[in-house]
Design an enzyme around this catalytic site. Structure first.
Site, PDB file in Angstrom:
ATOM      1  N   THR A 132       2.965 -11.296  -6.560  1.00 49.44           N
ATOM      2  CA  THR A 132       2.666 -12.123  -5.399  1.00 49.44           C
ATOM      3  C   THR A 132       1.263 -12.723  -5.487  1.00 49.44           C
ATOM      4  OG1 THR A 132       2.152 -11.935  -3.040  1.00 49.44           O
ATOM      5  CG2 THR A 132       2.042  -9.918  -4.283  1.00 49.44           C
ATOM      6  N   ASP A 133       1.053 -13.823  -4.775  1.00 52.96           N
ATOM      7  CA  ASP A 133      -0.301 -14.405  -4.709  1.00 52.96           C
ATOM      8  C   ASP A 133      -1.244 -13.532  -3.875  1.00 52.96           C
ATOM      9  OD1 ASP A 133       0.747 -14.927  -2.190  1.00 52.96           O
ATOM     10  OD2 ASP A 133       0.259 -17.064  -2.178  1.00 52.96           O
ATOM     11  N   GLU A 134      -0.680 -12.568  -3.124  1.00 51.63           N
ATOM     12  CA  GLU A 134      -1.522 -11.775  -2.214  1.00 51.63           C
ATOM     13  C   GLU A 134      -2.501 -10.875  -2.966  1.00 51.63           C
ATOM     14  OE1 GLU A 134       0.465 -10.304   1.262  1.00 51.63           O
ATOM     15  OE2 GLU A 134       2.051 -11.793   1.100  1.00 51.63           O
ATOM     16  N   TYR A 157       0.076  -3.324   0.899  1.00 42.87           N
ATOM     17  CA  TYR A 157       1.093  -4.017   0.086  1.00 42.87           C
ATOM     18  C   TYR A 157       0.449  -4.707  -1.110  1.00 42.87           C
ATOM     19  CZ  TYR A 157       4.099  -7.900  -1.418  1.00 42.87           C
ATOM     20  OH  TYR A 157       4.803  -8.810  -2.174  1.00 42.87           O
ATOM     21  N   LYS A 161       0.776  -4.003  -5.181  1.00 44.21           N
ATOM     22  CA  LYS A 161       1.251  -5.002  -6.139  1.00 44.21           C
ATOM     23  C   LYS A 161       0.175  -5.261  -7.213  1.00 44.21           C
ATOM     24  CE  LYS A 161       4.608  -7.087  -6.200  1.00 44.21           C
ATOM     25  NZ  LYS A 161       5.978  -6.793  -6.750  1.00 44.21           N
TER      26      LYS A 161
HETATM   27  P1  NAD Z   1      12.961  -7.564  -0.442  1.00 43.88           P
HETATM   28  O1  NAD Z   1      12.242  -6.553   0.380  1.00 43.88           O
HETATM   29  O2  NAD Z   1      13.840  -8.557   0.246  1.00 43.88           O
HETATM   30  O3  NAD Z   1      13.889  -6.832  -1.520  1.00 43.88           O
HETATM   31  C1  NAD Z   1      13.438  -5.737  -2.247  1.00 43.88           C
HETATM   32  C2  NAD Z   1      14.633  -5.111  -2.950  1.00 43.88           C
HETATM   33  O4  NAD Z   1      14.162  -4.004  -3.711  1.00 43.88           O
HETATM   34  C3  NAD Z   1      15.701  -4.580  -1.992  1.00 43.88           C
HETATM   35  O5  NAD Z   1      16.990  -4.959  -2.431  1.00 43.88           O
HETATM   36  C4  NAD Z   1      15.525  -3.069  -2.066  1.00 43.88           C
HETATM   37  O6  NAD Z   1      16.738  -2.353  -1.853  1.00 43.88           O
HETATM   38  C5  NAD Z   1      15.007  -2.881  -3.485  1.00 43.88           C
HETATM   39  N1  NAD Z   1      14.209  -1.664  -3.620  1.00 43.88           N
HETATM   40  C6  NAD Z   1      13.186  -1.259  -2.823  1.00 43.88           C
HETATM   41  N2  NAD Z   1      12.738  -0.062  -3.234  1.00 43.88           N
HETATM   42  C7  NAD Z   1      13.470   0.279  -4.324  1.00 43.88           C
HETATM   43  C8  NAD Z   1      13.472   1.396  -5.198  1.00 43.88           C
HETATM   44  N3  NAD Z   1      12.631   2.432  -5.004  1.00 43.88           N
HETATM   45  N4  NAD Z   1      14.348   1.408  -6.238  1.00 43.88           N
HETATM   46  C9  NAD Z   1      15.198   0.361  -6.429  1.00 43.88           C
HETATM   47  N5  NAD Z   1      15.271  -0.694  -5.616  1.00 43.88           N
HETATM   48  C10 NAD Z   1      14.408  -0.738  -4.576  1.00 43.88           C
HETATM   49  O7  NAD Z   1      11.846  -8.275  -1.318  1.00 43.88           O
HETATM   50  P2  NAD Z   1      11.709  -9.796  -1.764  1.00 43.88           P
HETATM   51  O8  NAD Z   1      11.045 -10.552  -0.682  1.00 43.88           O
HETATM   52  O9  NAD Z   1      12.998 -10.258  -2.309  1.00 43.88           O
HETATM   53  O10 NAD Z   1      10.644  -9.642  -2.946  1.00 43.88           O
HETATM   54  C11 NAD Z   1      11.076  -9.389  -4.276  1.00 43.88           C
HETATM   55  C12 NAD Z   1       9.862  -9.301  -5.178  1.00 43.88           C
HETATM   56  O11 NAD Z   1       9.140 -10.526  -5.134  1.00 43.88           O
HETATM   57  C13 NAD Z   1       8.867  -8.217  -4.768  1.00 43.88           C
HETATM   58  O12 NAD Z   1       8.369  -7.620  -5.932  1.00 43.88           O
HETATM   59  C14 NAD Z   1       7.773  -8.969  -4.032  1.00 43.88           C
HETATM   60  O13 NAD Z   1       6.536  -8.319  -4.150  1.00 43.88           O
HETATM   61  C15 NAD Z   1       7.777 -10.288  -4.775  1.00 43.88           C
HETATM   62  N6  NAD Z   1       7.342 -11.458  -3.992  1.00 43.88           N
HETATM   63  C16 NAD Z   1       7.884 -11.721  -2.774  1.00 43.88           C
HETATM   64  C17 NAD Z   1       7.479 -12.856  -2.059  1.00 43.88           C
HETATM   65  C18 NAD Z   1       8.081 -13.200  -0.725  1.00 43.88           C
HETATM   66  O14 NAD Z   1       7.631 -14.170  -0.082  1.00 43.88           O
HETATM   67  N7  NAD Z   1       9.109 -12.494  -0.238  1.00 43.88           N
HETATM   68  C19 NAD Z   1       6.521 -13.711  -2.609  1.00 43.88           C
HETATM   69  C20 NAD Z   1       5.987 -13.406  -3.875  1.00 43.88           C
HETATM   70  C21 NAD Z   1       6.430 -12.284  -4.565  1.00 43.88           C
HETATM   71  P1  TYD Z   2       4.849 -12.692   6.599  1.00 45.96           P
HETATM   72  O1  TYD Z   2       6.121 -13.485   6.648  1.00 45.96           O
HETATM   73  O2  TYD Z   2       4.877 -11.263   7.016  1.00 45.96           O
HETATM   74  O3  TYD Z   2       4.275 -12.868   5.118  1.00 45.96           O
HETATM   75  P2  TYD Z   2       2.814 -12.449   4.517  1.00 45.96           P
HETATM   76  O4  TYD Z   2       2.093 -11.622   5.482  1.00 45.96           O
HETATM   77  O5  TYD Z   2       3.202 -11.679   3.312  1.00 45.96           O
HETATM   78  O6  TYD Z   2       2.137 -13.739   4.228  1.00 45.96           O
HETATM   79  O7  TYD Z   2       3.765 -13.445   7.508  1.00 45.96           O
HETATM   80  C1  TYD Z   2       3.445 -14.812   7.277  1.00 45.96           C
HETATM   81  C2  TYD Z   2       2.339 -15.170   8.251  1.00 45.96           C
HETATM   82  O8  TYD Z   2       2.854 -15.111   9.579  1.00 45.96           O
HETATM   83  C3  TYD Z   2       1.163 -14.197   8.226  1.00 45.96           C
HETATM   84  O9  TYD Z   2      -0.047 -14.922   8.440  1.00 45.96           O
HETATM   85  C4  TYD Z   2       1.430 -13.263   9.393  1.00 45.96           C
HETATM   86  C5  TYD Z   2       2.136 -14.172  10.384  1.00 45.96           C
HETATM   87  N1  TYD Z   2       3.126 -13.484  11.273  1.00 45.96           N
HETATM   88  C6  TYD Z   2       3.051 -13.668  12.655  1.00 45.96           C
HETATM   89  O10 TYD Z   2       2.164 -14.378  13.173  1.00 45.96           O
HETATM   90  N2  TYD Z   2       3.965 -13.021  13.437  1.00 45.96           N
HETATM   91  C7  TYD Z   2       4.951 -12.237  12.914  1.00 45.96           C
HETATM   92  O11 TYD Z   2       5.753 -11.641  13.693  1.00 45.96           O
HETATM   93  C8  TYD Z   2       5.026 -12.069  11.499  1.00 45.96           C
HETATM   94  C9  TYD Z   2       6.074 -11.207  10.875  1.00 45.96           C
HETATM   95  C10 TYD Z   2       4.090 -12.726  10.714  1.00 45.96           C
END
Ligand code: NAD
Ligand code: TYD
Length: 356
Positions: A132-134, A157, A161
């Protein structure tokens, strides 16, 4: 070419789109979806491909080292695409250790399983870590995260990561494991669990519930449609350079409050509401602790080296996303029953964040 790839987290939001893309695009590949099916994992997300002959599912926890070794020995994968993670910042604030276990130790377990089965024969092998970019921390009003930006995570988080990214690079430097890492901005799209901003707010607008905006609402995120992230992962997996990092982003920055207002407008149009109906649900609540002010990705490298570019505008992607949620009310109902209600009450109810 035949390949066997273990994709972890394939029942989650982004993973399900990656698994679908690989299974449909590469009929000669064997795709193993490894997922523990936590609260965020849902086999409904990939129902459409479960009957395909090149697709296999394994309910496995990446904390279970014996099960990982068995699975790697059985399938002898030449590729791993690792997405399984605890992924929600707010949950990491409530329960940081879960993030250390899954994101740090789980990733090291996978690295060990790959290292063992590949046994120094790294030809044609790749461990692809999705991050992630975070990990880069927070930006001020200007500037972008590049692949050279120093890590500076602030939430449990992002710290977990960042740690997993360091372990992946350490296995490359120490043992020669072939790796790539990508760091992507905020994704949105179908199948997104309604604890993150966009799906939570879509669900609340449908339910006519308050829209809880943290702090002053001026926090900024760069949003990318999930299918464009999956397409980038496909390109990086096949054409990325061993040991390299690629930033992925949408060149699409939005202040939270502006995004929420756009969402309200689109939802009102689609639901046939009078203009301004959903905006009335906006409620400012107490800020998230350690809240990163702004994320913005410089995606020049992946654009120049691999020719990747986002395929949809934000308005198009958001419209597609809203349509999906409106057409999949059963999915939404299923994932928001049970444990979701307890989480929601803890986060946003009487016991949760105060209004400001
Ligand atoms: P998500 O929470 O929707 O899905 C995570 C999946 O991992 C789920 O299916 C869960 O069952 C599985 N999982 C969790 N713990 C596990 C374990 N111990 N063993 C096996 N499986 C397990 O997450 P997402 O949003 O799809 O993110 C996927 C990846 O992309 C993550 O690594 C996250 O850090 C990265 N990412 C997400 C975003 C975003 O905006 N959602 C952005 C950048 C990177
Ligand atoms: P989120 O979707 O949780 O992603 P991330 O924190 O990983 O960027 O949140 C996106 C932005 O929205 C973040 O600045 C937090 C804000 N946010 C709210 O203001 N209210 C909410 O209920 C949630 C879940 C997020």
């Amino acid at each position: 070419m035949n390949r066997t790839i273990i994709i972890t987290g394939g029942a989650g939001f982004i993973g399900s789109h990656v698994v679908r893309l690989f299974v449909n695009k590469y009929p000669d590949y064997k795709i193993i979806n490894l997922d523990a099916l936590t609260y965020a994992g849902n086999l409904e997300n990939i129902k459409d491909i479960e009957g395909k002959s090149n697709y296999h599912f394994s309910k496995t926890d990446i904390l279970d080292t014996a099960a990982l070794e068995r699975l790697f020995a059985e399938h002898k994968p030449d590729g791993v695409i690792h997405l399984a993670a605890e992924s929600h910042v707010d949950r990491s604030i409530l329960s940081p250790l879960d993030f250390v276990y899954t994101n740090v130790i789980g990733t090291v377990n996978l690295l060990n399983a790959a290292k063992k089965i590949w046994n120094n024969d790294f030809t044609g092998k790749l461990f692809y870590h999705v991050s992630t970019d975070e990990v880069y921390g927070a930006l001020g009003d200007t500037g972008f995260f590049t692949e050279e930006t120093k890590y500076d995570p602030h939430s449990p988080y992002s710290a977990s990561k960042a740690s997993s990214d360091h372990f992946v690079r350490a296995y490359h430097d120490t043992y020669g494991l072939p790796i790539v890492i990508s760091n992507c901005s905020n994704n949105y799209g179908p199948n997104h669990f309604p604890e993150k901003l966009i799906p939570l707010f879509i669900n609340n607008i449908i339910q006519k519930k308050p829209l809880p905006v943290y702090g002053d609402g001026l926090y900024t995120r760069d949003w990318l449609f999930v299918k464009d992230h999956a397409a980038a992962i496909n390109l990086i997996f096949h054409n990325g350079k061993n040991g390299d990092t690629y930033n992925i982003g949408g060149f699409n920055e939005w202040k939270n409050i502006d995004l929420v207002k756009l969402l309200c407008k689109l939802m009102d149009e689609k639901l046939g509401n009078a203009t301004g109906t959903s905006e009335q649900l906006i409620t400012y609540i107490k800020d998230r602790p350690g809240h990163d002010r702004r994320y913005a990705i410089d995606a020049t490298k992946i654009n120049k080296e691999l020719g990747w570019t986002p395929s949809v505008t934000f308005e198009e992607g958001l419209s597609l996303t809203i349509d999906w949620y409106l057409q999949n009310e059963e999915w939404l109902k299923n994932v928001t029953s049970g444990a979701y209600k307890n989480y929601y009450e803890r986060m946003y109810g009487e016991e949760g964040r105060e209004k400001v």
